[in-house]
Design an enzyme around this catalytic site. Sequence first.
Site, short mmCIF file in Angstrom:
data_model
loop_
_atom_site.label_atom_id
_atom_site.label_comp_id
_atom_site.label_asym_id
_atom_site.label_seq_id
_atom_site.Cartn_x
_atom_site.Cartn_y
_atom_site.Cartn_z
N HIS A 213 0.83 -1.20 0.00
CA HIS A 213 0.00 0.00 0.00
C HIS A 213 0.87 1.26 0.00
CE1 HIS A 213 -3.24 -2.71 1.21
NE2 HIS A 213 -4.11 -1.70 1.13
N ASN B 262 8.19 -4.13 3.28
CA ASN B 262 6.76 -3.91 3.52
C ASN B 262 6.31 -4.40 4.88
OD1 ASN B 262 4.01 -3.27 2.74
ND2 ASN B 262 3.71 -5.47 2.46
#
Length: 342
Positions: free
Chosen positions: A179, A210
Amino acid sequence: MSAKRKSKKKTYILLKTILALAILVALIFAIDCCATKTNTRNAATEKIHEVKEQIQDFTENVINEILPTDKSSDSLSKEIEPSSASSDGLVHFADYFELPVCAASETGTAQDHQIRRFGNYTICYRESYEQAEWAAYCLESSELEKNASRGNDFRPDPEITTGSASLADYKKSGYDRGHLAPAADFSFSEEAMSESFYLSNMSPQAPGLNREIWQYLEGQVRVWAKEYGRVYVITGPVLEKNADQYESIGANKVSVPEYYYKAILAPLYEDETDSAEADTCKKIKAIGFILPNRKCEETFWNYSVTIDEIEQRTGLDFFALLDDTLENSIEGNSSKETETWK
């Protein structure tokens, strides 16, 4: 601070219009002279006055087009018109204050750029890289309440005119669907959470980035939102090379960035009275980060940079609504000012 982008097309149209107005003014003057010398009320003179009135009406319409009294507009350029000059000693947070200036800022679209506005964040999608070059939003302390659980509803974005990346692009690629605008920042509603899972908001991130240091930095942003009442956040990949110079994944050739950035600005409210008016404050501060797309052994503090450095590497202009002097001041902050964030 990056130089503000100006539209050559608008300048050309404005100069052309000014020339036309000059000609019209000369015509009006000539008509007046003619009418004065004849000093008659015959049909020819009446026609002269009629033409004069038509020219004057046309002139007024053109002027109104150039200098509209109604400042409202659907175009992005009107919505982010600079309005934060602090003549009253306050910093004013206008609508879309967080949006950076990029090639699509004036029209919403440009070659290889499409601005996509969601309910709670905005992105600029780059088709050649199959991902957004920035995602921007304002996170307020009132939005930290969790009312929605993570849904993992990853899906293509139907509003990207060229087509966004697909689920198949990421499958077995070795990279996470990372994201840009993080899902956890939108847990205040089911709708906001769901919107964060469009693939136009994803970028191929190494799992070691991440799931670790990047996640820790995202969590710190929420801590700052609680501490300062609100933060303005801009996140994206550092796309400093042509798309074909990056590793890519999937049939759509989603570029794998080598670095990611995050820029954060926070208001500094001195007391409860100051913070009561949410769209202004007396002082602000900003901090930036650039992290490599790999597992990092250090803390995210080791990757703090000035906003100026992010602008230089991305070609974007952050927090452009600020007064230029103030913008230069906060965007060139050194490591000494970084200590105030810890």
